[in-house]
Design an enzyme around this catalytic site. Structure first.
Site, PDB file in Angstrom:
ATOM      1  N   GLU A  47     130.048 -28.530 -13.757  1.00  0.00           N
ATOM      2  CA  GLU A  47     128.918 -29.114 -13.022  1.00  0.00           C
ATOM      3  C   GLU A  47     129.319 -30.374 -12.265  1.00  0.00           C
ATOM      4  OE1 GLU A  47     128.739 -28.053 -16.165  1.00  0.00           O
ATOM      5  OE2 GLU A  47     127.438 -26.299 -15.935  1.00  0.00           O
TER       6      GLU A  47
ATOM      7  N   HIS B   3     117.855 -25.529 -22.693  1.00  0.00           N
ATOM      8  CA  HIS B   3     117.353 -24.704 -21.593  1.00  0.00           C
ATOM      9  C   HIS B   3     115.907 -25.028 -21.227  1.00  0.00           C
ATOM     10  CE1 HIS B   3     120.848 -22.428 -22.898  1.00  0.00           C
ATOM     11  NE2 HIS B   3     120.782 -21.676 -21.824  1.00  0.00           N
TER      12      HIS B   3
END
Lengths: 353, 326
Positions: B60, B129
């Site tokens: 990322e 999540h």
């Protein structure tokens, strides 16, 4: 750690040696030009250190000892190439044509950058260790998409190789075959931590794990650094992908003017590296092999002194930025909080006068 | 008007952006052949090619960090973070480079980037999540943070974010991806930086954004059956907040309840309460209240509906501001 052989064209004593893969492509005058670059950068750096000691700079990061690594790399770049420095790349800034006064703006505390990166094709200093390596790979991916024959070179140190961003930069550069040269100056010390705290293997070996060439060059040999870097940049422009160059060198001075290296390293080590001094090395070579007259070197010293004196005048007369300028570039488009802040501060600044 | 899901609206909005800006490109994990784990980029690589829809290595910080360099080169990168809880490795690049590059270079480089983050809970997921990280970014000068709540806004706001010359953190309420709504492809309506009054009312101003907007509208329906008139405001942009719209509403209703899934401490919701209190102090007839996630890590999904802002908790706050007596 045991020292492994590095590409070398000039011994510490200033003797030319041949290398199987790299020949010296420069003539005596060109090599003298590299000497001049290094001597001026060293002199400017000394002046900056003095200015910091006199309270005129907040901080300074001395480059002494690494001049050959930076001048060799900087002069190998083509004007159309682009570079991403950390904060010690004063030699690269010199090669990109950035006036020394501009190098000091960041350290004086009057600017966050100091120069126009578009004009000089040299990004502003990056303080967060390793960030610029990923930014450089992205820029190189842009070059690919533009179909341009340009290369990017990014600079970082042995300490930075422990950062995730550098590892990720190697990975992205490799799989996208980006036109980039990863130029690492292994100056043996990350502030107080020796390279042995960052790695158990020679750092240029890291490249092998990513699938591109890695090479160690004598970072105090400006001729070797120039040739190795030039070839890596040529390869990058030709579509051959990244190269990792480990310039094996030494930080002769402190990490910054806030550092005290006597707390963590011994004098004998510093003395050892003094014998490998990059500037004296090429001077010895030019005198011995090319019979250059002492007068030429004296002229460079005088020129460097003159530039240092001008730098001092420029720094001392450098105005503080206007307080309201902090709002100018926070955003590219209008922003309500920025405008509120501008009005608020304007009232205070106005009221104080 | 076309009826479509938010996921489809985002896909169509991205497609229009890629058409409009030849220098716009996308980089993210699994966004190519797979079309992203939520299929937001479905079919884009086929139509725009691998050089513009880039399947990123699994890193990322890397995909945002190269975005910075691409932006310096004049591209308009649209970075996709796969899930909210995976944005943290990129936090350094976002805060240190994306947010500051324009200032550090005195405007030489615009960071015309969008960082898309599916965020929020209610999808029955395992940990990492379901998070709401928007306040971290709202706090950072140099960034803009927005969140659409419906397909029409998603379609237009993603296009405005791509066109913006500042970096935009684009928070997509993933629990609303599959909700359908009408999209007017000819008229955007409000600017991305404006808050929307979605329902007018006179008793309480209910301010929220992203996934909680649908909940807030439901709360207003229920409250109406109890004779209470709620005005529902969708912030849309959470940094900067369109305070003019919020303050005008509070001046009318005299009561404020702010709702977010993110915990209150140092959050967008807390910031709205603080600023409205400052600007509309004499209009407030009760303390402004917040209904937010509790100050705990996101709960296991089997109990998430109980602990996130839900109808009962919001109605309770409405009762408290209505029944407050000074």
């Amino acid at each position: 750690m045991k020292e492994v052989p590095a590409v070398q064209l000039l011994t510490p004593e200033g003797l030319r040696v041949e290398h199987d893969e790299y020949a010296c492509s420069l003539n005596a005058e060109e090599i003298f030009g590299l000497y001049r670059d290094m001597a001026i950068v060293r002199r400017i750096c000394h002046e900056a250190t003095s200015l910091q000691r006199q309270g005129q700079l907040a901080l300074w990061a001395p480059v002494q000892g690494q001049e050959a690594a930076q001048i060799g790399a900087g002069r190998a770049m083509a004007p159309k190439d682009f570079s991403f420095p950390s904060y010690r790349e004063h030699g690269i800034a010199w090669c990109r044509g950035i006036p020394p006064t501009d190098w000091l703006r960041l350290f004086r505390g009057v600017s966050m950058g100091g120069w126009d990166p578009v004009q000089y094709r040299h990004s502003v200093p990056t303080i967060v260790i390793g960030n610029q390596v990923l930014n450089a790979v992205g820029y190189a991916m842009g070059i690919q998409r533009d179909g341009a024959e340009e290369a990017v070179m990014t600079f970082f140190g042995d300490g930075a190789t422990s950062q995730g961003d550098v590892a990720e930069g190697f990975g992205f550069g490799a799989v996208f075959n980006a036109p980039i040269v990863f130029f690492m100056q292994n100056n043996q010390w990350a502030i107080s931590e020796p390279t042995s705290r960052q790695t158990l293997i020679p750092l240029y070996h890291r490249a092998e794990g990513y699938g591109f060439p890695g090479i160690r060059v004598d970072g105090n040999d400006v001729l070797a650094v120039y040739e190795v870097t030039k070839r890596a940049l040529d390869n990058a422009r030709a579509g051959a992908g990244p190269t990792l160059i480990e310039a094996f060198t030494y930080r002769m001075g402190a990490h910054t003017t806030s550092d005290d290296p006597t707390r963590y390293r011994v004098d004998a080590e510093v003395e050892l590296w003094k014998h490998r001094d990059p500037v004296e090395r090429v001077k010895s070579y030019l005198i011995r092999e090319h019979q250059m007259s002492p007068k030429k070197f004296e002229e460079v010293a005088a020129e460097a002194d003159q530039m240092a004196a001008e730098l001092r005048v420029n720094v001392l007369s450098m105005p503080d930025p206007e307080p309201l300028s902090i709002f100018d570039h926070a955003y590219a488009e209008p922003h309500p909080l920025v405008e509120e802040g501008r009005r608020d501060l304007a009232d205070f600044v106005g009221g104080a006068s | 008007m076309t009826s479509m899901t938010m996921a489809k609206a985002l896909n169509e909005g991205l497609r229009r952006s890629l058409d409009r800006f030849p220098k716009a490109l996308m980089i993210g994990e699994d966004i190519g052949k797979l079309g992203g784990v939520f299929r937001i980029t479905d079919g884009l690589q086929k139509d725009f090619g691998e050089d513009r829809i880039i399947d990123s290595p699994l890193a990322e910080s890397g995909l945002v960090g190269v975005g910075v360099g691409l932006a310096m080169r004049g591209f308009r990168p649209i970075c996709e973070i796969q899930f909210d809880g995976f944005v943290y490795p990129a936090f350094d690049q976002i805060v240190s480079q994306v947010a500051k590059q324009h200032a550090r270079t005195s405007g030489a480089y615009k960071m015309a980037m969008v960082i898309r983050i599916p965020f929020g809970g209610h999808i029955g997921a395992i940990e990492h999540h379901s998070e709401s990280p928007e306040s971290y970014f709202a706090h950072t000068a140099g960034l803009r943070v927005v969140s659409p709540s419906n397909p029409h806004d998603a379609y237009w706001m993603i296009q405005e974010a791509v066109a913006c010359d500042d970096p935009v953190i684009f928070c997509e309420p993933k629990c609303r991806y599959w909700d359908k709504g009408d999209v007017d492809e000819t008229n955007s309506g409000l600017s991305i930086w404006s808050a929307a009054v979605l329902r007018e009312g006179s008793d309480v101003t209910l301010v929220t954004y992203g996934p909680s907007v649908k909940t807030a509208l439901h709360v207003a329906e229920v409250a109406a059956t109890e004779g209470r008139s709620l005005e529902v405001i969708d912030l849309r942009s959470v940094a900067p907040v369109d305070f003019a719209t919020v303050v005008a509403s509070v001046e009318k209703t005299g009561r404020l309840v702010v709702v977010s899934e993110a915990p209150s401490t140092a959050s967008v919701a807390a910031s709205v309460v603080a600023t409205v209190t400052e600007r509309a102090f004499y209009s407030l007839r009760a303390p402004a209240l917040q209904v937010t996630g509790y100050h705990v890590p996101y709960p296991p999904s089997r109990i998430e509906s109980h602990v996130m802002p839900n109808t009962d908790r919001i109605l309770d706050a409405v009762d408290r501001v209505m029944e407050f007596e000074s």
